[in-house]
Design an enzyme around this catalytic site. Sequence first.
Site, PDB file in Angstrom:
ATOM      1  N   GLY A 134      17.895 -40.518  33.839  1.00 51.71           N
ATOM      2  CA  GLY A 134      17.295 -41.893  34.202  1.00 51.71           C
ATOM      3  C   GLY A 134      17.827 -42.756  32.849  1.00 51.71           C
ATOM      4  N   ASP A 144       4.918 -42.890  33.441  1.00 55.42           N
ATOM      5  CA  ASP A 144       6.348 -42.520  34.266  1.00 55.42           C
ATOM      6  C   ASP A 144       5.884 -41.014  35.207  1.00 55.42           C
ATOM      7  OD1 ASP A 144       8.934 -42.642  34.659  1.00 55.42           O
ATOM      8  OD2 ASP A 144       9.671 -41.139  33.184  1.00 55.42           O
ATOM      9  N   LYS A 200      14.188 -33.752  26.745  1.00 56.70           N
ATOM     10  CA  LYS A 200      14.579 -35.205  27.242  1.00 56.70           C
ATOM     11  C   LYS A 200      15.208 -35.856  25.970  1.00 56.70           C
ATOM     12  CE  LYS A 200      12.420 -38.608  30.059  1.00 56.70           C
ATOM     13  NZ  LYS A 200      11.709 -38.516  31.127  1.00 56.70           N
ATOM     14  N   VAL A 210      17.787 -35.506  31.094  1.00 55.48           N
ATOM     15  CA  VAL A 210      17.036 -34.058  30.857  1.00 55.48           C
ATOM     16  C   VAL A 210      17.807 -32.941  30.921  1.00 55.48           C
ATOM     17  CG1 VAL A 210      14.874 -33.192  31.468  1.00 55.48           C
ATOM     18  CG2 VAL A 210      14.975 -35.442  31.787  1.00 55.48           C
ATOM     19  N   GLY A 249      17.538 -41.874  29.537  1.00 54.28           N
ATOM     20  CA  GLY A 249      18.302 -40.687  28.860  1.00 54.28           C
ATOM     21  C   GLY A 249      18.269 -39.607  29.747  1.00 54.28           C
ATOM     22  N   ILE A 280      19.528 -31.608  34.462  1.00 57.12           N
ATOM     23  CA  ILE A 280      18.725 -31.403  35.313  1.00 57.12           C
ATOM     24  C   ILE A 280      18.198 -32.795  35.801  1.00 57.12           C
ATOM     25  CG2 ILE A 280      18.198 -28.938  35.312  1.00 57.12           C
ATOM     26  CD1 ILE A 280      15.503 -30.102  34.263  1.00 57.12           C
ATOM     27  N   GLY A 281      18.282 -33.984  35.070  1.00 59.17           N
ATOM     28  CA  GLY A 281      17.793 -35.350  35.421  1.00 59.17           C
ATOM     29  C   GLY A 281      18.525 -36.203  34.560  1.00 59.17           C
TER      30      GLY A 281
END
Length: 857
Positions: A580, A694, A599, A585, A583, A577-578
């Site tokens: 960055g 963050d 994560k 998520v 790494g 779902i994400g």
Amino acid sequence: MATAATYLLLFSLVLLLTSPLVAASSSTPVAAVEQPEELLQRFKASLKDPSDALSTWSPSTPYCNWSHVTCTGGGAVGLSLQGLGLSGDIAAEPLCRVPGLAALSLASNTFNQTIPLQLSRCTSLVSLNLSSAAFWGPLPEQLAMLPSLTSLDLSGNDIEGQVPPGLAALRGLEVLDLGGNRLSGVLHPALFGNLTGLHFLDLSKNQFLESELPPELGEMGGLRWLFLQGSGFTGAIPETLLQLEQLEVLDLSMNSLTGALPPAFGHKFRKLLSLDLSQNDFSGPFPKEIDKCVMLQRFQVQGNGFTGELPAGLWSLPDLRMIRAENNRFSGRLPELSTEASRLEQVQVDNNSFSGEIPHSIGLVRTMYRFSASLNQLNGSLPDSLCDSPAMSIINVSLNSLSGAIPEFRRCKRLVSLSLSGNALTGPIPASLGGLPVLTYIDVSSNSLTGGIPAELQNLKLALLNVSNNQLTGRVPPSLVSGALPAVFLEGNPGLCGPGLPNDCDAPLRKHQGLALAATVASFVTGVMLLALGAFAVCRRLHGVSSSPSPWMLVLFYPIKLTGDELLAALRDKNVIGRGALGSVYLIELQDGQNIAVKRLISSGKPTFRALKNEMKLLAKIRHKNIAKMLGFCYSEGEVCIIYEYLQMGSLQDLICAPKFTVGWNDRLRIALGIAQGLVYIHHDYTPRLLHRDLKSSNVLLGDDFEPKVTGFAIDRAVGEKAYLASLASDLNYRCYIAPELNCTKKPTHLMDVYSFGVILLELITGKPAEQPASDDSVDIVRWVRRRINVTDGAAQILDPAISRTAQQGMQAALELALRCTSVMPDRRPAMDEVVWSLQLLYSPQTPPSTGVALEP
Ligand SMILES: *[C@@H]1O[C@H](CO)[C@@H](O)[C@H](O)[C@H]1NC(C)=O
Ligand SMILES: *[C@@H]1O[C@H](CO)[C@@H](O)[C@H](O)[C@H]1NC(C)=O
Ligand SMILES: *[C@@H]1O[C@H](CO)[C@@H](O)[C@H](O)[C@H]1NC(C)=O
Ligand SMILES: *[C@@H]1O[C@H](CO)[C@@H](O)[C@H](O)[C@H]1NC(C)=O
Ligand SMILES: *[C@@H]1O[C@H](CO)[C@@H](O)[C@H](O)[C@H]1NC(C)=O
Ligand SMILES: *[C@@H]1O[C@H](CO)[C@@H](O)[C@H](O)[C@H]1NC(C)=O
Ligand SMILES: *[C@@H]1O[C@H](CO)[C@@H](O)[C@H](O)[C@H]1NC(C)=O
Ligand SMILES: *[C@@H]1O[C@H](CO)[C@@H](O)[C@H](O)[C@H]1NC(C)=O
Ligand SMILES: *[C@@H]1O[C@H](CO)[C@@H](O)[C@H](O)[C@H]1NC(C)=O
Ligand SMILES: *[C@@H]1O[C@H](CO)[C@@H](O)[C@H](O)[C@H]1NC(C)=O
């Protein structure tokens, strides 16, 4: 300080005196005709001005019309160049020839150089401000050649070495701020003996100073503000200090001062507002003369070895807001307060030897916000009125010898935390606790309470309910234990029953599930961490990668239904779902329908398992309704996955980016307030204090009623500082949440989180995502808002039009707050607790305004 009129006079005088000097010293014929505009142009040319803040400095307009330049009638010139992102060379030579240059501020820039010696040629300077501008190296003695200087601010740099005794020549100095540097060595007595005109002296936070407090301090008769905290001062307080009759603020905290206070301490401090002697090694009784400090508002002496009684006169000072005397050896009784006259907000006397009863008047003082007196020898029963103050938020009287029943608590509608553990309280837990709307922390453990756990407690959004070690009986209200991740501690009450407890109220144990549940409960019982329980599985290496056996270890801090194999199997692209720089998520649905977020950190340094486990434990212990729980982690030779709880409604970013973001203003405020409260908790109340580092809207999860939970915090602790910074530098996606000073300071601060929070607040106010608030221009939200603020009627273009006009006033106020939070200069940003107060005022305007004292743990 001098009034404006005297300054004017001074400025003109200075001009009269110095102009001929300037002319004389610039002996070359060419320079003699240089106009101020040309001189300033040359000064500007040496600077680096990336944001073009000095673009109005053009030779075609008179310099008095340039931005950041002020001219007064008397011919004095001031340059206010603070916070403009300037760096590069400071061409002091042309600058100092500008006639009448009286005030120069280069504060809050990033010069990264030593203080230019040439500034000593600016002989007409009255005020020089070089604070927080990344200056390093020694403090040049040459500054003492500025004969008119009244204010010198070099604070917040990396200035090293001794304070040159020659500064004592600055006889006219009224303000001297050298705080927050790396000054060292012994302070020369002449500094104090000669600078007798000072009003303001700050030598705080210079941890390498080695000095006693010099007796000459007493000669600075006009001193009103004296800040000497955190600078390694040793020895006793000199008797002469007592002569400083004008003192308003005296801060000697966090040094190594010793000995008893002089008996007359306080007798001449008629104007003292704030006294801070905390965290030293003072001993002996506290002088009674403190009752002469009739204007005193804050009294902080915690963390010393004071003995005897707290002077009775202290408690009745008319303006006193705060008494902090915890961690001393005070004894005697706590006196009754005058409930009419007292303005006390905060009384903290934990860990002393106070005895006798809790004063009945404590809860009757209407401003009382926090009362904590844990770890004393208080006895008798809890006063019925303990919670009658409408402001009361925190009560901690644990570890005393209190007896009797817990009174009904009905009036303190703002009570957040109630700790009564470790006493001899009897009777039931009052059901009325369930009616206190913001109560989130209840610890009544280790008493002799009887009866059941009131069903009304199910109404609360509890972060912790500890009833262990009592004699409670009956069925545990189901919703207290049914949540997947409860924070309820029941051990040591053999009479309690319910699903999952050893004693199931009706059915006999179903074998398999019973065991699992028993384990679950046992895990709560063993305390916060489940580690010992062996919820600890060894999993196989990730699918398909290599055959070399590299074991994955899964450690869970909460009883979730997840095996290592399941976890690894679920780390697949379709669950991402994400993404960055650190790494991806993953969102994973467990067998029981619960969702978790994982994560997975790549290239994350190489922490050892043991070190990592300790860090993770620390994060998993956080309990706050606005902080997402860290459920566990998975580890294999430097690769780490962190498991968080996840909420059905998804993240704030999902909400904002949805085709229609139609959430009303009050709900948006609620989201902001929750985030802020979570941050206050990790910044100030949790031990150790943590930074999020963050914060962004994708790291804010939403629960029912838009109650937010902040997630993804303190990842730096898992991967190490170096890898963390590298990831920030390479991740272009969320740059707009990052405070601008990150580029030039190495040390992360809570004010960087405040910045990120401000960005989220702007998203809520504008209804636009932070990355790209408008389709046409590619700026981030902070710049987008700032651009529009400048045009007339700009606010109308900023506030989310989807929100009804009636909310505009509140939105406007929130906008102002968000702009402060996103200030380029960190020291202009409010701390998170101040943000919470401000938002609370907006969120429920009917409640009385806060009393102004921030929550200080
Ligand atoms: C400079 O400012 C003064 C007063 O504000 C104004 O009258 C004058 O026109 C300005 N001059 C220029 C060249 O902009
Ligand atoms: C120096 O400048 C900083 C930043 O503008 C400001 O906060 C501070 O009060 C100034 N110092 C003095 C002594 O005025
Ligand atoms: C301090 O003052 C004394 C006389 O009051 C003077 O002799 C001495 O030179 C001064 N010290 C400095 C460093 O200016
Ligand atoms: C109580 O105070 C003493 C100092 O007087 C300190 O050493 C000790 O650690 C404190 N105890 C707790 C539990 O905070
Ligand atoms: C209450 O006081 C005890 C003992 O000083 C301390 O351990 C505990 O953390 C305090 N509780 C809260 C909620 O601050
Ligand atoms: C409380 O303790 C004091 C001594 O410290 C004692 O005199 C008093 O009787 C005690 N009161 C109760 C109610 O136990
Ligand atoms: C609950 O109370 C018991 C007894 O005072 C204590 O041992 C335990 O650590 C507490 N648990 C939490 C999570 O505070
Ligand atoms: C920080 O530095 C990076 C490059 O290292 C740059 O791209 C970015 O714009 C800088 N950010 C700010 C706010 O100056
Ligand atoms: C300051 O300058 C030095 C070189 O003079 C450089 O190595 C260092 O990185 C600079 N620091 C910052 C924060 O820019
Ligand atoms: C907005 O106005 C302020 C002063 O009013 C100015 O410093 C700033 O540069 C302006 N910003 C933009 C983007 O025009």
